[in-house]
Scaffold this active site. Structure first.
Site, PDB file in Angstrom:
ATOM      1  N   LYS A  32       0.580   2.114  -1.063  1.00 18.50           N
ATOM      2  CA  LYS A  32       0.237   3.162  -2.032  1.00 18.50           C
ATOM      3  C   LYS A  32       1.461   3.968  -2.486  1.00 18.50           C
ATOM      4  O   LYS A  32       1.561   4.323  -3.652  1.00 18.50           O
ATOM      5  CB  LYS A  32      -0.820   4.098  -1.470  1.00 18.50           C
ATOM      6  CG  LYS A  32      -0.315   4.909  -0.318  1.00 18.50           C
ATOM      7  CD  LYS A  32      -1.350   5.896   0.152  1.00 18.50           C
ATOM      8  CE  LYS A  32      -0.945   6.411   1.508  1.00 18.50           C
ATOM      9  NZ  LYS A  32      -0.449   7.732   1.572  1.00 18.50           N
ATOM     10  N   THR A  33       2.384   4.206  -1.563  1.00 13.29           N
ATOM     11  CA  THR A  33       3.565   4.968  -1.977  1.00 13.29           C
ATOM     12  C   THR A  33       4.343   4.209  -3.041  1.00 13.29           C
ATOM     13  O   THR A  33       4.801   4.782  -4.029  1.00 13.29           O
ATOM     14  CB  THR A  33       4.463   5.288  -0.768  1.00 13.29           C
ATOM     15  OG1 THR A  33       3.659   5.867   0.255  1.00 13.29           O
ATOM     16  CG2 THR A  33       5.556   6.258  -1.142  1.00 13.29           C
ATOM     17  N   ASP A 219      -1.254  12.786  -3.449  1.00  9.04           N
ATOM     18  CA  ASP A 219      -1.291  11.814  -2.360  1.00  9.04           C
ATOM     19  C   ASP A 219      -2.204  12.334  -1.252  1.00  9.04           C
ATOM     20  O   ASP A 219      -2.420  13.537  -1.138  1.00  9.04           O
ATOM     21  CB  ASP A 219       0.136  11.623  -1.830  1.00  9.04           C
ATOM     22  CG  ASP A 219       0.246  10.379  -0.967  1.00  9.04           C
ATOM     23  OD1 ASP A 219      -0.711   9.579  -0.943  1.00  9.04           O
ATOM     24  OD2 ASP A 219       1.298  10.201  -0.322  1.00  9.04           O
ATOM     25  N   GLU A 220      -2.712  11.454  -0.419  1.00  4.12           N
ATOM     26  CA  GLU A 220      -3.576  11.827   0.708  1.00  4.12           C
ATOM     27  C   GLU A 220      -4.722  12.728   0.245  1.00  4.12           C
ATOM     28  O   GLU A 220      -5.030  13.747   0.855  1.00  4.12           O
ATOM     29  CB  GLU A 220      -2.774  12.555   1.799  1.00  4.12           C
ATOM     30  CG  GLU A 220      -1.517  11.850   2.255  1.00  4.12           C
ATOM     31  CD  GLU A 220      -1.789  10.699   3.212  1.00  4.12           C
ATOM     32  OE1 GLU A 220      -2.964  10.316   3.375  1.00  4.12           O
ATOM     33  OE2 GLU A 220      -0.821  10.165   3.774  1.00  4.12           O
ATOM     34  N   GLN A 250      -9.050   7.550   6.536  1.00  3.94           N
ATOM     35  CA  GLN A 250      -7.882   8.199   7.132  1.00  3.94           C
ATOM     36  C   GLN A 250      -7.936   9.709   6.998  1.00  3.94           C
ATOM     37  O   GLN A 250      -6.906  10.392   7.069  1.00  3.94           O
ATOM     38  CB  GLN A 250      -6.592   7.641   6.524  1.00  3.94           C
ATOM     39  CG  GLN A 250      -6.390   6.169   6.839  1.00  3.94           C
ATOM     40  CD  GLN A 250      -5.050   5.650   6.374  1.00  3.94           C
ATOM     41  OE1 GLN A 250      -4.006   6.118   6.803  1.00  3.94           O
ATOM     42  NE2 GLN A 250      -5.080   4.682   5.470  1.00  3.94           N
ATOM     43  N   ARG A 618      -0.646   1.946  12.114  1.00  4.02           N
ATOM     44  CA  ARG A 618       0.793   2.181  11.902  1.00  4.02           C
ATOM     45  C   ARG A 618       1.607   0.984  12.352  1.00  4.02           C
ATOM     46  O   ARG A 618       2.787   0.859  12.058  1.00  4.02           O
ATOM     47  CB  ARG A 618       1.305   3.413  12.704  1.00  4.02           C
ATOM     48  CG  ARG A 618       0.664   4.765  12.406  1.00  4.02           C
ATOM     49  CD  ARG A 618       0.676   5.105  10.963  1.00  4.02           C
ATOM     50  NE  ARG A 618      -0.606   4.767  10.344  1.00  4.02           N
ATOM     51  CZ  ARG A 618      -0.774   4.608   9.053  1.00  4.02           C
ATOM     52  NH1 ARG A 618       0.226   4.783   8.228  1.00  4.02           N
ATOM     53  NH2 ARG A 618      -1.956   4.283   8.555  1.00  4.02           N
TER      54      ARG A 618
END
Length: 749
Positions: A32-33, A219-220, A250, A618
């Site tokens: 996504k980044t 974001d997030e 998340q 992660r």
DNA sequence: GCGTGTCAGCTTTTT
DNA sequence: GCTGACACGC
């Protein structure tokens, strides 16, 4: 290398989207980044927007900096005009310009959590609330919760589960709010709330910024709270070019007011929204993804999604259960060390639920001489001396700041003790200040007479106290005034050095001549270096800007340890958004993870499980889960049960290793029989020795020669009996150390 | 007023 | 096992 053509079709659709609302549902590790960065670059390159018309919002400064630098390297041009910022920094920036529109002056200070705590203690004292009945922290947490969810102030009165009557809480809320106003201060939550209020009240402001920001990206988004949601609504009202990215699985900040409905209801908010789902995971092996998916699947109320990877197979998940946390730490040390041994630049992460867990792991790594880096929980800026320095700076910028004044008026000691402070506080409030609205007061030349600073002035001018007290206060007033003048002329870093010098702070520490004082001096020098660095980096460095930056620095923005260390320690929360070839998740025990606070609350348990999902995803290639059969909590050993999350990972994906020192009843598979999977002893390692609770302490005499695993051979200088233990001072080659006989693992030498 | 020592309470997670 | 609050002695 990185270009649009390197994206998969979904990523590309998202990156090339230009006009209208866009929702990107991005599974863990789905890039996504990259997509956000590519989209910004695309918008700039195609001439849809100039840098200053783009706003990207993240949750940490670190994420913001990384995003900016990635855009920069892609675009090539100067990107300093881009607004890439955290929510809080964005709000601070807007309010620095527009504060007068809501009745604050531009030189307001930001109260961080320590300031808030100090203020709340003062408030409770004033209202004569026994802090045994209501702890300041609890009051703050309740108030913060109310602010973050924007529930009405009156709803505090209905807090049934509260140890104090609801009306009391409303009183506390009101007094706390008033105290912030009088101090011309905003707490973290206020930064968001006041910015929303600003947009609500001022058409001009709303028009200015919603016209300016042609494109906004968040974001997030699953972790945004109500004020953040409203702020974004305001900012995008004009162009409606809002792009949000997130993953409901998340969402891990509910306790901070985050509302996952913000992302779930996006399509209801924007019926014309384009929706892109990123489902290919580029990070993890199938093995890891299967394990993580199996865990998150246990959550009720979630939309299943198909996350896939083409990294078939992969190493099995390892689960180690040690007899205690020392064994766990030793295992973690051996496991992560292999990454270091491999060379290259691969990094292993050790994740834990609570910061308190890091200590034992740090000790183990240090003992073995393995360099590590710790992210978050470092608290450089929470050190006493650094906070003192900051309090001087804040007071210079805003003399109404009572919390800072209280903190340093007698640091270093200058004869203004409790007695003088009591008298000062009791000085009658000047007449006119009562009914004057704050706005007028704050904008007037004279500060409101309620502030301590004003009272200092009055006490000095009117000689209302003893000669001695008056002289001490006069000296303090002159000091602050002259520092204020000086700070206007000098550069930031010079100003800070002068403050430390002229306040007598440095002299005081130097005269102490202790190791501790030297450490404090070093920290203050580090603060000055930070200021110098800020000067070089910022186009317009100002004292206020520097203080803001420090106040808004997030926990995860801080790091300690060796810079090039390849083992990183952090909480699972801090790991959000990162990835590592090897991930160790430690403390998989009921009560620790999931944390006991979540016990019996399904919604909270679901959030713990999402946290577990975040932690597991992660990992790129290897995932190791660890725990201990007993663990010291507040110095006492407590038995623990393996975490339920371990049961949720299909047993055929897991290799289980148990410490050979685990006694029969501690073995997980002997009890209920619920745990499947074969256990085997860990190969190629020597069983550990550890002390038992009831182990007696070997007598030690002064002058004895002893050997310590880290410090080597030394001589015992003093022995002091404690309950059940001995306190020893031992001189080693590296200097004298104070040790507890029970834990120091000393042997006769 | 100041410095030192003792004791209790404490820990989720963080902008 | 650490931090902060308070009590005590100077």
């Amino acid at each position: 290398m990185d270009s649009l053509s390197s994206l998969n079709p979904q990523q590309r659709t998202a990156a090339e989207h230009v006009n209208g609302p866009l929702l990107i549902l991005a599974g863990a590790g789905s890039g996504k980044t990259r997509v956000i960065v590519q989209r910004i670059a695309h918008l700039l390159a195609e001439g849809h927007a100039r840098p200053e018309e783009l706003l990207a919002v993240t949750f940490t400064n670190k994420a913001a900096e990384e995003m900016r630098s990635r855009v920069q390297s892609l675009v090539g041009d100067d990107c300093s005009a881009l607004w890439v910022s955290t929510f809080h920094a964005l709000c601070a920036r807007l309010l620095r310009r527009e504060a007068p529109a809501i009745g604050f002056t531009r030189d307001f200070v930001i109260y961080d959590s320590a300031d808030q705590l100090a203020l709340m203690k003062q408030v409770l004292r004033e209202l004569h609330v026994d802090d045994g009945l209501l702890q300041p922290r609890a009051a703050l947490s309740r108030i913060s919760n109310a602010k973050n969810t924007m529930e009405a102030r009156s709803s505090l009165a209905e807090s049934a589960a509260w140890s104090l009557r609801g009306e009391e809480l409303v009183k506390i809320y009101d007094r706390y709010t008033a105290a912030l106003r009088e101090a011309n201060a905003l707490d973290f939550d206020d930064l968001l709330l006041k910015t929303v209020e600003l947009f609500d009240t001022s058409d001009a402001v709303r028009t200015r910024y919603s016209s300016r920001f042609r494109f906004v990206m968040v974001d997030e988004y699953q972790d945004t709270n109500r004020p953040q949601y409203l702020l974004i609504q305001h900012l995008t009202a004009r162009h409606r070019n809002l792009c949000v990215v997130g993953d409901p699985d998340q969402s891990i900040y509910k306790w901070r007011g985050a509302d996952v409905r913000n992302i779930l209801d996006f399509e209801r908010d924007y019926p014309d929204a384009a929706v892109v789902q990123l489902e290919q995971n580029y990070r993890s092996t199938q093995m890891i993804l299967d394990a993580a998916t199996a865990v998150i699947r246990q959550n009720r109320h979630r939309t299943p999604k198909r996350l896939w990877t083409d990294r078939k197979g992969g190493a099995r998940i390892v689960h180690f259960r040690g007899a205690d946390e020392l064994e766990e730490a030793a295992f973690i040390t051996r496991t992560t060390r292999s990454v270091v041994a491999e060379g290259g630049d691969a990094v292993a992460a050790v994740l834990y639920r609570t910061n308190a867990q890091s200590r034992v792991i740090e000790d183990a790594l240090m003992r073995e001489g393995v360099p590590y880096r710790i992210v978050g929980g470092v608290r450089f800026y929470e050190r006493k001396e650094v906070r003192d320095a900051l309090a001087y700076l804040k007071l210079i910028l805003n003399p109404l700041d009572d919390v800072s004044l209280r903190r340093i008026i007698n640091v270093p000691a200058r004869g203004v003790g409790k007695g003088v402070m009591d008298q000062l506080e009791r000085l009658p409030v000047e007449h006119d200040s009562h009914d004057t609205p704050l706005l007028a007061d704050a904008l007037a030349d004279e500060p409101p007479a309620t502030s301590l600073w004003a009272k200092v002035g009055r006490a000095v001018d009117g000689r209302l106290l003893t000669t001695r007290a008056t002289a001490a206060l006069r000296a303090f007033r002159e000091l602050i005034e002259s520092l204020g003048e000086m700070a206007k002329r000098e550069s930031l870093s010079v100003a800070i050095s002068r403050v430390l010098d002229q306040s007598g702070y440095i002299t005081d520490l130097r005269e102490e001549r202790s190791e501790e004082a030297q450490g404090r001096l070093d920290n203050l020098m580090e603060l000055v270096s930070a200021a110098r660095e800020f000067e070089m980096r910022e186009p317009e460095p100002s004292l206020a800007g520097f203080v803001d930056r420090l106040s808004l620095l997030s926990d995860v923005d801080e790091e300690a340890g060796s810079r090039d260390a390849r083992i990183w320690l952090m909480t699972m929360h801090a790991a959000k958004g990162l990835e590592f070839p090897l991930v160790v998740i430690s403390g998989l025990e009921e009560g620790l993870f999931p944390h006991s606070r979540a016990n019996g609350d399904d919604a909270e348990l679901d959030e713990e499980r999402r946290l577990c999902y975040v932690a597991m995803t992660r990992a790129r290639s290897r995932l190791v889960l660890t725990g201990a059969a007993r663990r010291r909590v507040f110095g006492e050993y407590q038995r623990t049960e393996p975490s339920r999350f371990l049961d949720e990972v299909p047993s055929e994906l897991v290799d289980r290793i148990e410490s050979p020192t685990l006694s029969g009843y501690q073995r997980a598979d002997s009890g209920s029989g619920s745990r499947k999977g074969r256990y085997r002893s860990e190969p190629e390692h020597v069983p550990f020795s550890y002390e038992d609770e009831d182990q007696s302490v070997t007598p030690v005499r002064i002058g004895a020669r002893v050997r310590h695993p880290t410090f080597g051979v030394g001589t015992v200088l003093s022995v002091e009996p404690l309950t059940d233990d001995l306190k020893l001072v031992v001189r080693f080659g590296v200097g004298a150390k104070t040790l507890r006989a029970k834990y120091a693992k000393l042997e006769p030498a």
